[in-house]
Scaffold this motif. Sequence first.
Motif, short mmCIF file in Angstrom:
data_model
loop_
_atom_site.label_atom_id
_atom_site.label_comp_id
_atom_site.label_asym_id
_atom_site.label_seq_id
_atom_site.Cartn_x
_atom_site.Cartn_y
_atom_site.Cartn_z
N CYS A 74 32.32 33.57 47.62
CA CYS A 74 33.39 34.19 47.12
C CYS A 74 33.37 35.03 46.14
CB CYS A 74 34.38 32.86 46.77
SG CYS A 74 35.66 33.22 45.71
N LEU A 75 32.62 34.82 45.02
CA LEU A 75 32.22 35.44 44.14
C LEU A 75 31.46 36.76 44.40
CD1 LEU A 75 32.43 32.85 41.13
CD2 LEU A 75 34.15 34.38 41.75
N LYS A 76 30.54 36.51 44.96
CA LYS A 76 29.72 37.41 45.52
C LYS A 76 30.20 38.74 46.31
CE LYS A 76 25.22 38.33 47.96
NZ LYS A 76 24.15 37.78 48.67
N ASP A 77 31.25 38.19 47.19
CA ASP A 77 32.08 39.17 47.86
C ASP A 77 33.19 39.86 46.99
OD1 ASP A 77 30.95 38.21 50.19
OD2 ASP A 77 32.49 36.91 50.86
N ALA A 78 33.57 39.20 45.87
CA ALA A 78 34.48 39.85 45.09
C ALA A 78 33.86 40.91 44.34
CB ALA A 78 35.09 38.78 44.11
N ALA A 79 32.58 40.62 43.70
CA ALA A 79 31.95 41.39 42.80
C ALA A 79 31.46 42.69 43.54
CB ALA A 79 30.75 40.54 42.21
N ALA A 80 31.41 42.66 44.76
CA ALA A 80 30.76 44.03 45.55
C ALA A 80 31.80 45.02 45.48
CB ALA A 80 30.51 43.49 47.15
N GLN A 81 32.91 44.72 45.07
CA GLN A 81 33.87 45.62 44.92
C GLN A 81 33.86 46.37 43.59
OE1 GLN A 81 37.61 44.02 45.76
NE2 GLN A 81 37.06 42.80 47.49
N PHE A 82 33.06 46.09 42.62
CA PHE A 82 32.85 46.49 41.19
C PHE A 82 31.55 46.93 40.91
CE2 PHE A 82 36.48 43.51 41.60
CZ PHE A 82 37.57 44.25 41.03
N PRO A 83 31.38 47.84 40.14
CA PRO A 83 30.01 48.31 39.63
C PRO A 83 29.70 47.27 38.64
CG PRO A 83 31.81 49.63 38.45
CD PRO A 83 32.36 48.63 39.54
N ILE A 84 29.20 46.13 38.97
CA ILE A 84 28.42 45.05 37.98
C ILE A 84 27.43 45.35 37.75
CG2 ILE A 84 28.15 42.52 37.86
CD1 ILE A 84 31.12 43.16 38.32
N ARG A 85 27.00 45.24 36.40
CA ARG A 85 25.65 45.51 35.86
C ARG A 85 24.74 44.00 36.13
NH1 ARG A 85 25.95 47.99 30.05
NH2 ARG A 85 23.69 46.99 30.08
N GLU A 86 23.75 44.21 36.62
CA GLU A 86 22.93 42.99 36.86
C GLU A 86 22.43 42.29 35.76
OE1 GLU A 86 20.80 40.34 39.48
OE2 GLU A 86 22.58 41.82 40.05
N ASP A 87 22.21 43.03 34.57
CA ASP A 87 21.46 42.29 33.28
C ASP A 87 22.85 41.61 32.86
OD1 ASP A 87 23.05 44.88 32.78
OD2 ASP A 87 22.16 44.92 30.97
N ARG A 88 23.92 42.06 32.81
CA ARG A 88 25.24 41.37 32.35
C ARG A 88 25.65 40.16 33.10
NH1 ARG A 88 28.63 44.42 29.01
NH2 ARG A 88 27.06 45.74 27.54
N ALA A 89 25.32 40.16 34.44
CA ALA A 89 25.55 39.29 35.44
C ALA A 89 24.74 37.90 34.95
CB ALA A 89 25.37 39.60 36.80
N LYS A 90 23.27 38.29 34.87
CA LYS A 90 22.41 37.31 34.31
C LYS A 90 22.53 36.65 33.34
CE LYS A 90 18.75 38.95 37.75
NZ LYS A 90 17.59 39.51 37.92
N ALA A 91 23.14 37.42 32.53
CA ALA A 91 23.35 36.79 30.95
C ALA A 91 24.62 36.23 30.75
CB ALA A 91 23.20 38.16 29.90
N LEU A 92 25.53 36.39 31.66
CA LEU A 92 26.81 35.63 31.43
C LEU A 92 27.02 34.29 30.95
CD1 LEU A 92 29.92 36.12 31.29
CD2 LEU A 92 30.09 36.29 33.63
#
Length: 112
Positions: A74-92
């Motif tokens: 669900c969240l992977k599909d939603a995140a694909a619509q935004f320019p998510i920074r990988e470093d921020r995703a891992k650190a969240l």
Amino acid sequence: MKAVVVAIVAGLAIMMMEPMQATIDCEKLKLALSPCLQYLTGITTDPSPACCNGMETLKSSTPTQDDRRAACQCLKDAAAQFPIREDRAKALPQSCGVEVGVPISKDIKCNE
């Protein structure tokens, strides 16, 4: 009477052997984590308290492996619509102090 008890026990055993269906409300999770977008896209330097509350919602909403897989997709599909920074995703999770049990990455394979 003995046959009824045996039938009930057998029925419960069969129910326990069937895989549990995930009961994730994708829209609820996306709404809970929407405050994280500013952090994940690099607009802010730290996740907001509302974002971290969303991470707590994610954790409490995914007690089983099937739930985590469903939430992941669900969240992977939603995140694909935004320019998510990988470093921020891992650190969240660490930034919020919430262990969600799976790494957060745009490249994660949700079924593994």
